[in-house]
Every structure is written in structure tokens, then in C-alpha cells.
Enzyme design. Structure first.
Site, short mmCIF file in Angstrom:
data_model
loop_
_atom_site.label_atom_id
_atom_site.label_comp_id
_atom_site.label_asym_id
_atom_site.label_seq_id
_atom_site.Cartn_x
_atom_site.Cartn_y
_atom_site.Cartn_z
N TYR A 26 0.83 -1.25 0.20
CA TYR A 26 0.08 -0.15 -0.05
C TYR A 26 0.85 1.17 0.13
CZ TYR A 26 -3.20 3.51 1.49
OH TYR A 26 -4.08 4.84 1.59
N LYS A 30 1.48 4.23 -3.02
CA LYS A 30 1.21 5.61 -2.62
C LYS A 30 2.43 6.66 -2.93
CE LYS A 30 -3.00 5.07 -1.75
NZ LYS A 30 -4.23 5.61 -2.86
#
Length: 152
Positions: A26, A30
Site C-alpha cells: 500500500y 502511494k
């Protein structure tokens, strides 16, 4: 480009600044979005196009709930069983008390985007301050902090 104005808004995450345990994929996705935004911001400025990176902190959403449910379906759970408390805490942390309601974040982002000169960076919400500080902290301190907080 033809109108020579506009704003591109990319939603990253504050976790890209100081990635912690159990959030590598994750945080990496990002961080990649942050890098893309930084590049586009410079490339598109001469066309009158602004690029803003939004880096929310803990925001209430269905992401945390659906992530926690997946642990129960994982076949290789046996390798992570002793870290269960930390894993579940990581997926639920953004959903707890003090997390930012999604509607509140959306209103803040829209207000920021509609400014005459929108900022290139907009961080808001739970944990955004502490993760910004951890970004500048020595890695040994960041690792110690996460081991202590996330119990890993």
C-alpha cells in the site's frame, strides 16, 4: 492543456512518508503516486496546469474493514499468526476514534483545490503530523517506534 488551466489531484497517503510494518505494498503504491505527481507538477506547470498531491491520514472508509476480513481467508496465515495483534491493529488503526470522516476530508480537499493557487501538497487527518515527523527521523528511531507501537 488547450485551455492552459486546470488542476490534477492525486490521492496518495501520508503512509508513503514513513511506511510501517504490514503496509508495504500500500505504502509503495502511494509513494509511486507521490513521485508521479512531483514529476507532473513540474512538467505541466508551463501549460498552466497545477498538480496537487493529497496525503490523507487515517480516514474512515471500508478499506480497513475489508482488509481485516481478508486475514481470516489467508492460507498462509500460520506464518503471521504470532503477529496477529499487530496485523489487525494496522488494518483497523485508521478506522478508530479520532480518524477523519471521509466527508470531512473531501470538503477540505475541495476547498484547497478551489483556491486561486492550489497547494502542491495537502496533508490532513489522523497521524499526518506524526508520520510527517517520522519521515525526517533517523531510520533506527522509526524502526524502534514501529516495533514498539505495532508489536512486531
Amino acid at each position: 492543456m488547450e485551455r492552459r488551466k486546470g488542476t490534477i489531484v492525486n490521492v496518495g497517503s501520508i503512509t508513503a512518508l514513513a511506511p510501517g510494518p504490514w503496509a508495504g505494498v500500500y505504502s509503495a503504491s502511494k509513494a509511486a503516486l507521490h513521485a508521479l505527481s512531483d514529476s507532473l507538477r513540474v512538467e505541466l506547470k508551463s501549460f498552466g496546469i497545477n498538480v496537487m498531491t493529497v496525503a490523507p491520514g487515517g480516514t474512515k472508509s471500508n478499506l480497513g474493514n475489508s482488509s481485516a476480513a481478508k486475514y481470516d481467508q489467508t492460507h498462509d496465515w500460520k506464518y503471521y499468526k504470532k503477529y496477529e495483534e499487530g496485523l489487525r491493529a494496522r488494518t483497523e488503526i485508521s478506522q478508530g476514534p479520532g480518524s477523519t470522516p471521509a466527508e470531512e476530508l473531501a470538503k477540505k480537499v475541495v476547498a484547497s483545490v478551489l483556491k486561486k493557487n492550489p497547494p502542491a501538497w495537502f496533508a490532513y487527518g489522523q497521524f499526518s503530523a506524526i508520520l510527517s515527523v517520522l519521515y525526517y527521523a533517523p531510520l533506527w528511531f522509526r524502526d524502534y517506534f514501529y516495533r514498539l507501537v505495532m508489536k512486531c
